[in-house]
Write a protein that holds these residues in place. Structure first.
Motif, PDB file in Angstrom:
ATOM      1  N   VAL C  43      59.890  49.394  -9.009  1.00 49.53           N
ATOM      2  CA  VAL C  43      60.562  49.061  -7.745  1.00 49.53           C
ATOM      3  C   VAL C  43      59.650  49.355  -6.558  1.00 49.53           C
ATOM      4  N   ALA C  44      58.895  50.442  -6.664  1.00 49.02           N
ATOM      5  CA  ALA C  44      58.007  50.819  -5.556  1.00 49.02           C
ATOM      6  C   ALA C  44      56.970  49.730  -5.267  1.00 49.02           C
ATOM      7  N   GLU C  45      56.598  48.969  -6.298  1.00 48.42           N
ATOM      8  CA  GLU C  45      55.631  47.892  -6.067  1.00 48.42           C
ATOM      9  C   GLU C  45      56.215  46.787  -5.190  1.00 48.42           C
ATOM     10  N   PHE C  46      57.535  46.661  -5.208  1.00 48.61           N
ATOM     11  CA  PHE C  46      58.191  45.566  -4.490  1.00 48.61           C
ATOM     12  C   PHE C  46      58.826  45.990  -3.167  1.00 48.61           C
ATOM     13  N   GLN C  47      58.842  47.283  -2.879  1.00 48.30           N
ATOM     14  CA  GLN C  47      59.717  47.756  -1.801  1.00 48.30           C
ATOM     15  C   GLN C  47      59.383  47.213  -0.407  1.00 48.30           C
ATOM     16  N   TRP C  48      58.125  47.014  -0.116  1.00 47.84           N
ATOM     17  CA  TRP C  48      57.790  46.518   1.235  1.00 47.84           C
ATOM     18  C   TRP C  48      57.496  45.026   1.256  1.00 47.84           C
ATOM     19  N   LEU C  49      57.615  44.366   0.140  1.00 47.47           N
ATOM     20  CA  LEU C  49      57.349  42.927   0.082  1.00 47.47           C
ATOM     21  C   LEU C  49      58.563  42.131   0.539  1.00 47.47           C
ATOM     22  N   ALA C  51      60.881  38.639   0.181  1.00 49.33           N
ATOM     23  CA  ALA C  51      61.298  37.881  -1.001  1.00 49.33           C
ATOM     24  C   ALA C  51      60.177  36.934  -1.444  1.00 49.33           C
ATOM     25  N   ASP C  52      59.569  36.240  -0.473  1.00 50.18           N
ATOM     26  CA  ASP C  52      58.499  35.296  -0.800  1.00 50.18           C
ATOM     27  C   ASP C  52      57.266  36.007  -1.354  1.00 50.18           C
ATOM     28  N   GLN C  53      56.916  37.115  -0.735  1.00 51.27           N
ATOM     29  CA  GLN C  53      55.771  37.872  -1.251  1.00 51.27           C
ATOM     30  C   GLN C  53      56.030  38.345  -2.680  1.00 51.27           C
ATOM     31  N   SER C  54      57.260  38.743  -2.937  1.00 47.12           N
ATOM     32  CA  SER C  54      57.581  39.223  -4.289  1.00 47.12           C
ATOM     33  C   SER C  54      57.465  38.088  -5.311  1.00 47.12           C
ATOM     34  N   ALA C  55      57.802  36.873  -4.868  1.00 45.83           N
ATOM     35  CA  ALA C  55      57.725  35.726  -5.782  1.00 45.83           C
ATOM     36  C   ALA C  55      56.281  35.367  -6.107  1.00 45.83           C
ATOM     37  N   ALA C  56      55.355  35.755  -5.226  1.00 44.01           N
ATOM     38  CA  ALA C  56      53.933  35.413  -5.410  1.00 44.01           C
ATOM     39  C   ALA C  56      53.116  36.594  -5.920  1.00 44.01           C
ATOM     40  N   VAL C  57      53.774  37.648  -6.322  1.00 45.48           N
ATOM     41  CA  VAL C  57      53.061  38.901  -6.589  1.00 45.48           C
ATOM     42  C   VAL C  57      52.047  38.797  -7.732  1.00 45.48           C
TER      43      VAL C  57
ATOM     44  N   GLN D  24      68.421  31.177  -7.064  1.00 46.47           N
ATOM     45  CA  GLN D  24      68.136  31.485  -5.652  1.00 46.47           C
ATOM     46  C   GLN D  24      68.194  32.983  -5.361  1.00 46.47           C
ATOM     47  N   PHE D  25      69.001  33.726  -6.137  1.00 46.87           N
ATOM     48  CA  PHE D  25      69.086  35.177  -5.921  1.00 46.87           C
ATOM     49  C   PHE D  25      68.033  35.936  -6.745  1.00 46.87           C
ATOM     50  N   HIS D  26      67.475  35.238  -7.712  1.00 48.63           N
ATOM     51  CA  HIS D  26      66.638  35.927  -8.693  1.00 48.63           C
ATOM     52  C   HIS D  26      65.169  35.976  -8.302  1.00 48.63           C
ATOM     53  N   THR D  27      64.883  36.500  -7.114  1.00 49.81           N
ATOM     54  CA  THR D  27      63.508  36.830  -6.764  1.00 49.81           C
ATOM     55  C   THR D  27      63.113  38.090  -7.531  1.00 49.81           C
ATOM     56  N   PRO D  28      61.817  38.293  -7.736  1.00 53.19           N
ATOM     57  CA  PRO D  28      61.396  39.536  -8.403  1.00 53.19           C
ATOM     58  C   PRO D  28      61.913  40.777  -7.684  1.00 53.19           C
ATOM     59  N   LYS D  29      61.903  40.743  -6.368  1.00 49.43           N
ATOM     60  CA  LYS D  29      62.375  41.896  -5.600  1.00 49.43           C
ATOM     61  C   LYS D  29      63.845  42.204  -5.924  1.00 49.43           C
ATOM     62  N   ASN D  30      64.678  41.153  -5.873  1.00 52.20           N
ATOM     63  CA  ASN D  30      66.102  41.358  -6.152  1.00 52.20           C
ATOM     64  C   ASN D  30      66.345  41.787  -7.593  1.00 52.20           C
ATOM     65  N   VAL D  84      60.774  35.393 -14.688  1.00 50.84           N
ATOM     66  CA  VAL D  84      60.494  34.929 -13.333  1.00 50.84           C
ATOM     67  C   VAL D  84      59.033  35.214 -12.949  1.00 50.84           C
ATOM     68  N   LEU D  85      58.499  36.318 -13.440  1.00 50.76           N
ATOM     69  CA  LEU D  85      57.117  36.696 -13.126  1.00 50.76           C
ATOM     70  C   LEU D  85      56.105  36.053 -14.080  1.00 50.76           C
ATOM     71  N   GLY D  86      56.581  35.479 -15.180  1.00 51.36           N
ATOM     72  CA  GLY D  86      55.666  34.891 -16.163  1.00 51.36           C
ATOM     73  C   GLY D  86      54.930  35.921 -16.992  1.00 51.36           C
ATOM     74  N   ILE D  87      55.586  37.044 -17.245  1.00 51.54           N
ATOM     75  CA  ILE D  87      54.968  38.122 -18.015  1.00 51.54           C
ATOM     76  C   ILE D  87      55.546  38.172 -19.424  1.00 51.54           C
TER      77      ILE D  87
END
Lengths: 121, 121, 121, 121
Positions: C43-49, C51-57, D24-30, D84-87
């Motif tokens: 979770v810490a890897e995603f906390q400041w990203l 939504a779009d940044q998280s999708a491109a991580v 639409q809700f399933h971003t990696p962050k969410n 979603v991340l392709g892992i």
């Protein structure tokens, strides 16, 4: 440090974020995640300890300061999240405690693991 | 509620546990787990919200009180854990904040997501 | 790596623990805590990203491998916990998914954030 | 259920989300947040149990099915996040396990709580 109230801590954490232009990252959603990360680090300190070892952790010269520092981190993010949301943490906790007192009357709850299992939450 | 300090809350939570003979369950290890569970419930309130929705959550008549109640639960367990460990939460947080101020000088950290990413922790 | 099933992973993690005499630490309680710690790091890897940044991580040369490694850690502890408990993770997930399908019929749940908020859980 | 692989589960969870327009809700962050919430529920099942009670939890007619269901939820979100991340979760876990084998050689790590404390992570 008699004057260090939670209000003062809140103000200091806010100033810390403001000075660094970090308000932009401090949405409630992001701060809830950051709180999770810090709680995860705290839990990790206890994960392999027995119950007795965990009770004695503050006497350990290595673990004690680490646990204290992790609790500090958790507190920082909790206070920051409450500030951003406009919530008085102590008042919210006291209200919740009053709820729990109604749900778990003393005479029915004494020593009950079953009751304690669902407990304050 | 000017007099409701974190010290008073700590004393009330302790009394709540003592009256129910729940001290036996309140090892640091168990309380760290309980804290995790409550933070998980808090995070769940935010998981599907956008950043903007999360910033407006307290104006929502259904979500606002739920978020406040979850923060109350988190605070109860954090205060209880600190009490059992003999840690002053505010002092621990202020010490950690001073560390972070050294690690992230204002002039280098301004607005930096990279810095903010590792941030206060 | 066509043959790498979850069963094979389970056996390898078990052997890893056995060889080091770490079964003694691997109670379900401890492993649930360890899982929490690893999820906290994820979770810490995603906390400041955003939504779009998280999708491109995963396209980020620094963050991508870290996220993959954290998912690996989470998987290791989840598989280990399931092994110790004697639970078939895939079967448990499929059963839960069938429950969710009954609770959220397609025609009522389409695109609903309110439904999605409580979702699969 | 010999054919139920993690790949099949992944496909089913994806279809479940697609049918409900929940991508639409399933971003990696969410999804990382949702995973946290589910792990929090899992941990809550163990928080007041002793180590021995936790080891016997699956024999409890009430707790056993609840723990299995929580593990199912955790698995659903972990598999969805990986999709979603392709892992490839199993490959990521095996790579991490190989790292850990290098960091904790068998002859140095045997039975060591200190080593186990930092362990696989």
């Amino acid at each position: 440090m008699t004057t260090s109230s939670i209000q003062e801590l809140t103000a200091r954490v806010r100033a810390f974020a403001d000075e660094r232009d970090w308000q932009q990252f401090h949405t409630p959603k992001n701060l809830a995640m950051a709180l999770t990360g810090e709680v995860g680090e705290l839990v990790a300190e206890f994960q392999w300890l027995t119950a007795d070892q965990s009770a004695a952790v503050m006497a350990d010269p290595e673990l004690g300061p680490r646990v204290r520092a992790e609790l500090g981190d958790v507190t920082i993010y909790l206070v920051r999240l409450a500030d951003v949301l406009g919530i008085d943490l102590v008042a919210a906790a006291l209200d919740k405690l009053a709820d729990s007192a109604r749900r778990y009357p003393v005479d029915q709850a004494r020593g009950s693991a079953a009751k304690a299992r669902d407990e304050i939450s």
